[in-house]
Design a protein around this motif. Structure first.
Motif, PDB file in Angstrom:
ATOM      1  N   ASN A  18     -62.236  61.168 -15.807  1.00  0.00           N
ATOM      2  CA  ASN A  18     -63.037  60.786 -16.975  1.00  0.00           C
ATOM      3  C   ASN A  18     -63.740  59.448 -16.773  1.00  0.00           C
ATOM      4  O   ASN A  18     -63.803  58.616 -17.691  1.00  0.00           O
ATOM      5  N   LEU A  19     -64.264  59.244 -15.581  1.00  0.00           N
ATOM      6  CA  LEU A  19     -65.041  58.035 -15.327  1.00  0.00           C
ATOM      7  C   LEU A  19     -66.278  58.052 -16.220  1.00  0.00           C
ATOM      8  O   LEU A  19     -67.057  59.004 -16.200  1.00  0.00           O
ATOM      9  N   PRO A  20     -66.489  56.999 -17.018  1.00  0.00           N
ATOM     10  CA  PRO A  20     -67.638  57.017 -17.929  1.00  0.00           C
ATOM     11  C   PRO A  20     -68.961  56.856 -17.186  1.00  0.00           C
ATOM     12  O   PRO A  20     -69.001  56.390 -16.034  1.00  0.00           O
ATOM     13  N   GLU A  21     -70.019  57.234 -17.848  1.00  0.00           N
ATOM     14  CA  GLU A  21     -71.364  57.123 -17.262  1.00  0.00           C
ATOM     15  C   GLU A  21     -71.705  55.669 -16.957  1.00  0.00           C
ATOM     16  O   GLU A  21     -72.321  55.372 -15.933  1.00  0.00           O
ATOM     17  N   HIS A  22     -71.297  54.765 -17.841  1.00  0.00           N
ATOM     18  CA  HIS A  22     -71.567  53.340 -17.659  1.00  0.00           C
ATOM     19  C   HIS A  22     -70.251  52.572 -17.640  1.00  0.00           C
ATOM     20  O   HIS A  22     -69.351  52.855 -18.435  1.00  0.00           O
ATOM     21  N   ILE A  23     -70.139  51.600 -16.752  1.00  0.00           N
ATOM     22  CA  ILE A  23     -68.902  50.842 -16.565  1.00  0.00           C
ATOM     23  C   ILE A  23     -68.955  49.582 -17.417  1.00  0.00           C
ATOM     24  O   ILE A  23     -69.698  48.640 -17.109  1.00  0.00           O
ATOM     25  N   ASP A  24     -68.173  49.565 -18.510  1.00  0.00           N
ATOM     26  CA  ASP A  24     -68.110  48.358 -19.336  1.00  0.00           C
ATOM     27  C   ASP A  24     -67.003  47.438 -18.819  1.00  0.00           C
ATOM     28  O   ASP A  24     -66.320  47.746 -17.829  1.00  0.00           O
ATOM     29  N   GLU A  25     -66.809  46.299 -19.480  1.00  0.00           N
ATOM     30  CA  GLU A  25     -65.841  45.311 -18.993  1.00  0.00           C
ATOM     31  C   GLU A  25     -64.417  45.859 -18.983  1.00  0.00           C
ATOM     32  O   GLU A  25     -63.652  45.599 -18.042  1.00  0.00           O
ATOM     33  N   ALA A  26     -64.049  46.594 -20.009  1.00  0.00           N
ATOM     34  CA  ALA A  26     -62.695  47.133 -20.079  1.00  0.00           C
ATOM     35  C   ALA A  26     -62.443  48.136 -18.959  1.00  0.00           C
ATOM     36  O   ALA A  26     -61.373  48.140 -18.317  1.00  0.00           O
ATOM     37  N   THR A  27     -63.441  48.989 -18.693  1.00  0.00           N
ATOM     38  CA  THR A  27     -63.302  49.967 -17.609  1.00  0.00           C
ATOM     39  C   THR A  27     -63.234  49.262 -16.263  1.00  0.00           C
ATOM     40  O   THR A  27     -62.416  49.615 -15.401  1.00  0.00           O
ATOM     41  N   ALA A  28     -64.086  48.260 -16.059  1.00  0.00           N
ATOM     42  CA  ALA A  28     -64.075  47.513 -14.804  1.00  0.00           C
ATOM     43  C   ALA A  28     -62.725  46.851 -14.577  1.00  0.00           C
ATOM     44  O   ALA A  28     -62.187  46.854 -13.451  1.00  0.00           O
ATOM     45  N   ALA A  29     -62.145  46.285 -15.633  1.00  0.00           N
ATOM     46  CA  ALA A  29     -60.844  45.634 -15.510  1.00  0.00           C
ATOM     47  C   ALA A  29     -59.758  46.647 -15.165  1.00  0.00           C
ATOM     48  O   ALA A  29     -58.887  46.384 -14.315  1.00  0.00           O
ATOM     49  N   ALA A  30     -59.797  47.811 -15.812  1.00  0.00           N
ATOM     50  CA  ALA A  30     -58.796  48.841 -15.537  1.00  0.00           C
ATOM     51  C   ALA A  30     -58.907  49.356 -14.106  1.00  0.00           C
ATOM     52  O   ALA A  30     -57.889  49.563 -13.414  1.00  0.00           O
ATOM     53  N   LEU A  31     -60.130  49.551 -13.638  1.00  0.00           N
ATOM     54  CA  LEU A  31     -60.328  50.015 -12.273  1.00  0.00           C
ATOM     55  C   LEU A  31     -59.905  48.954 -11.259  1.00  0.00           C
ATOM     56  O   LEU A  31     -59.296  49.275 -10.229  1.00  0.00           O
ATOM     57  N   SER A  32     -60.206  47.697 -11.534  1.00  0.00           N
ATOM     58  CA  SER A  32     -59.814  46.619 -10.630  1.00  0.00           C
ATOM     59  C   SER A  32     -58.298  46.532 -10.506  1.00  0.00           C
ATOM     60  O   SER A  32     -57.756  46.362  -9.411  1.00  0.00           O
ATOM     61  N   GLU A  33     -57.603  46.643 -11.639  1.00  0.00           N
ATOM     62  CA  GLU A  33     -56.141  46.599 -11.617  1.00  0.00           C
ATOM     63  C   GLU A  33     -55.572  47.787 -10.845  1.00  0.00           C
ATOM     64  O   GLU A  33     -54.642  47.634 -10.027  1.00  0.00           O
ATOM     65  N   ALA A  34     -56.124  48.970 -11.084  1.00  0.00           N
ATOM     66  CA  ALA A  34     -55.646  50.169 -10.391  1.00  0.00           C
ATOM     67  C   ALA A  34     -55.927  50.098  -8.901  1.00  0.00           C
ATOM     68  O   ALA A  34     -55.098  50.534  -8.081  1.00  0.00           O
ATOM     69  N   TRP A  35     -57.061  49.550  -8.546  1.00  0.00           N
ATOM     70  CA  TRP A  35     -57.428  49.426  -7.119  1.00  0.00           C
ATOM     71  C   TRP A  35     -56.468  48.483  -6.410  1.00  0.00           C
ATOM     72  O   TRP A  35     -55.998  48.777  -5.309  1.00  0.00           O
ATOM     73  N   ALA A  36     -56.168  47.349  -7.032  1.00  0.00           N
ATOM     74  CA  ALA A  36     -55.248  46.385  -6.429  1.00  0.00           C
ATOM     75  C   ALA A  36     -53.861  46.989  -6.250  1.00  0.00           C
ATOM     76  O   ALA A  36     -53.174  46.726  -5.257  1.00  0.00           O
ATOM     77  N   GLU A  37     -53.456  47.826  -7.188  1.00  0.00           N
ATOM     78  CA  GLU A  37     -52.117  48.403  -7.142  1.00  0.00           C
ATOM     79  C   GLU A  37     -52.013  49.580  -6.184  1.00  0.00           C
ATOM     80  O   GLU A  37     -50.980  49.776  -5.528  1.00  0.00           O
ATOM     81  N   ASN A  38     -53.089  50.363  -6.070  1.00  0.00           N
ATOM     82  CA  ASN A  38     -53.013  51.641  -5.353  1.00  0.00           C
ATOM     83  C   ASN A  38     -53.805  51.697  -4.053  1.00  0.00           C
ATOM     84  O   ASN A  38     -53.698  52.676  -3.327  1.00  0.00           O
ATOM     85  N   LEU A  39     -54.659  50.721  -3.768  1.00  0.00           N
ATOM     86  CA  LEU A  39     -55.375  50.563  -2.504  1.00  0.00           C
ATOM     87  C   LEU A  39     -56.532  51.541  -2.324  1.00  0.00           C
ATOM     88  O   LEU A  39     -57.571  51.187  -1.779  1.00  0.00           O
ATOM     89  N   VAL A  40     -56.347  52.791  -2.752  1.00  0.00           N
ATOM     90  CA  VAL A  40     -57.415  53.802  -2.694  1.00  0.00           C
ATOM     91  C   VAL A  40     -57.485  54.498  -4.051  1.00  0.00           C
ATOM     92  O   VAL A  40     -56.452  54.906  -4.594  1.00  0.00           O
ATOM     93  N   LEU A  41     -58.704  54.627  -4.583  1.00  0.00           N
ATOM     94  CA  LEU A  41     -58.918  55.370  -5.823  1.00  0.00           C
ATOM     95  C   LEU A  41     -59.775  56.599  -5.519  1.00  0.00           C
ATOM     96  O   LEU A  41     -60.799  56.498  -4.835  1.00  0.00           O
ATOM     97  N   PHE A  42     -59.348  57.739  -6.022  1.00  0.00           N
ATOM     98  CA  PHE A  42     -60.071  58.993  -5.849  1.00  0.00           C
ATOM     99  C   PHE A  42     -60.685  59.410  -7.196  1.00  0.00           C
ATOM    100  O   PHE A  42     -60.014  59.343  -8.228  1.00  0.00           O
ATOM    101  N   PHE A  43     -61.944  59.835  -7.143  1.00  0.00           N
ATOM    102  CA  PHE A  43     -62.689  60.235  -8.334  1.00  0.00           C
ATOM    103  C   PHE A  43     -63.121  61.695  -8.177  1.00  0.00           C
ATOM    104  O   PHE A  43     -64.233  61.974  -7.711  1.00  0.00           O
ATOM    105  N   PRO A  44     -62.274  62.649  -8.540  1.00  0.00           N
ATOM    106  CA  PRO A  44     -62.655  64.055  -8.359  1.00  0.00           C
ATOM    107  C   PRO A  44     -63.870  64.407  -9.210  1.00  0.00           C
ATOM    108  O   PRO A  44     -63.937  64.082 -10.396  1.00  0.00           O
TER     109      PRO A  44
END
Length: 254
Positions: A18-44
């Protein structure tokens, strides 16, 4: 539905739905935290067009198609985007089927990459990533102590330049130590004899590439993946014969 992030059961990787069409600050923060924790993010099935590809990658760094300042580093591939940010990689021109970390032969290697799969084989063509935090942490203490104090050369002239980096680096966000050598570009340990250098590098490569340290993704057209170049290696599996495999990638720099 809102953004959902699900950790995979392996030692790295999470799936983002459910990646949104536009990346707002809250989404960017959530993705940054997940990236730091998981090293690789997959977007099916993210189905990133060039505009969204650039917008998402720009959240994490300054974008270049390959290496800043190296105009001939496209390996005969095509560049897209308003400022040449996107590199299209056609497997018929180049297959990097070796464990490697991107562009470590430069003085300042990239932060990471965001890849969007456009055309992939019906079977085969998976990509694997390896957790370099875990590779470092699972070395025996004497070997950790040894590599903590060493640097290694990266590069394969005349194809690339050569730069020396510490063999163990500290991630600027997480503060964790990661093994920073890779079979694709790391060639020599200054200060050791050729026999010592080759023996130690071969040991480290084999250890870092163990299946226990990896995650594997089977692509579908429209999938995307983003990895942290500072603490992972990756390997594109060359098992699809003459089938077409085309992807677009932006590379992020600090």
């Amino acid at each position: 539905m809102g953004l959902t992030i699900t950790r995979l059961p392996q030692t790295l990787g999470a799936v983002v739905d459910n990646l949104p069409e536009h990346i707002d600050e809250a989404t960017a923060a959530a993705l940054s935290e997940a990236w730091a924790e998981n090293l690789v993010l997959f977007f099916p099935q993210a189905r990133l067009d060039d505009e969204r590809h650039i917008a998402l990658g720009s959240v994490f760094g300054t974008l270049h198609a390959t290496s800043p300042g190296l105009e001939d580093d496209h390996r005969d591939q095509t560049v897209f985007g308003p400022n040449g940010e996107i590199l299209e990689i056609d497997a018929r021109k180049d297959r990097a089927n070796m464990w490697h970390t991107d562009v470590t032969f430069t003085e300042t290697p990239p932060v990471g990459s965001l890849l969007s799969m456009k055309v992939c084989p019906a079977r085969g063509g998976d990509t694997l990533w390896s957790n370099q935090y875990l590779a470092y942490e699972t070395l025996s203490e004497p070997i950790r102590d040894l590599v903590d104090g060493l640097s290694a050369e990266h590069g394969r002239p005349p194809m690339t330049g050569v730069h020396t980096h510490p063999m163990v680096t500290t991630h600027p966000v997480t503060g964790r130590k990661a093994l920073f050598v890779n079979r694709g570009w790391t060639t020599r340990i200054p200060g050791l004899s050729p026999l010592e250098s080759r023996g130690l590098l071969d040991l480290l490569f084999a250890h870092a590439e163990k299946p226990e340290h990896t995650v594997r993704w089977s692509w579908q057209p429209g999938d995307a993946a983003m990895w942290d170049n500072r603490c992972t290696m990756h390997y594109a599996v060359n098992d699809y014969g003459d089938a077409e495999r085309v992807l677009r990638r932006v590379t992020m720099y600090a």
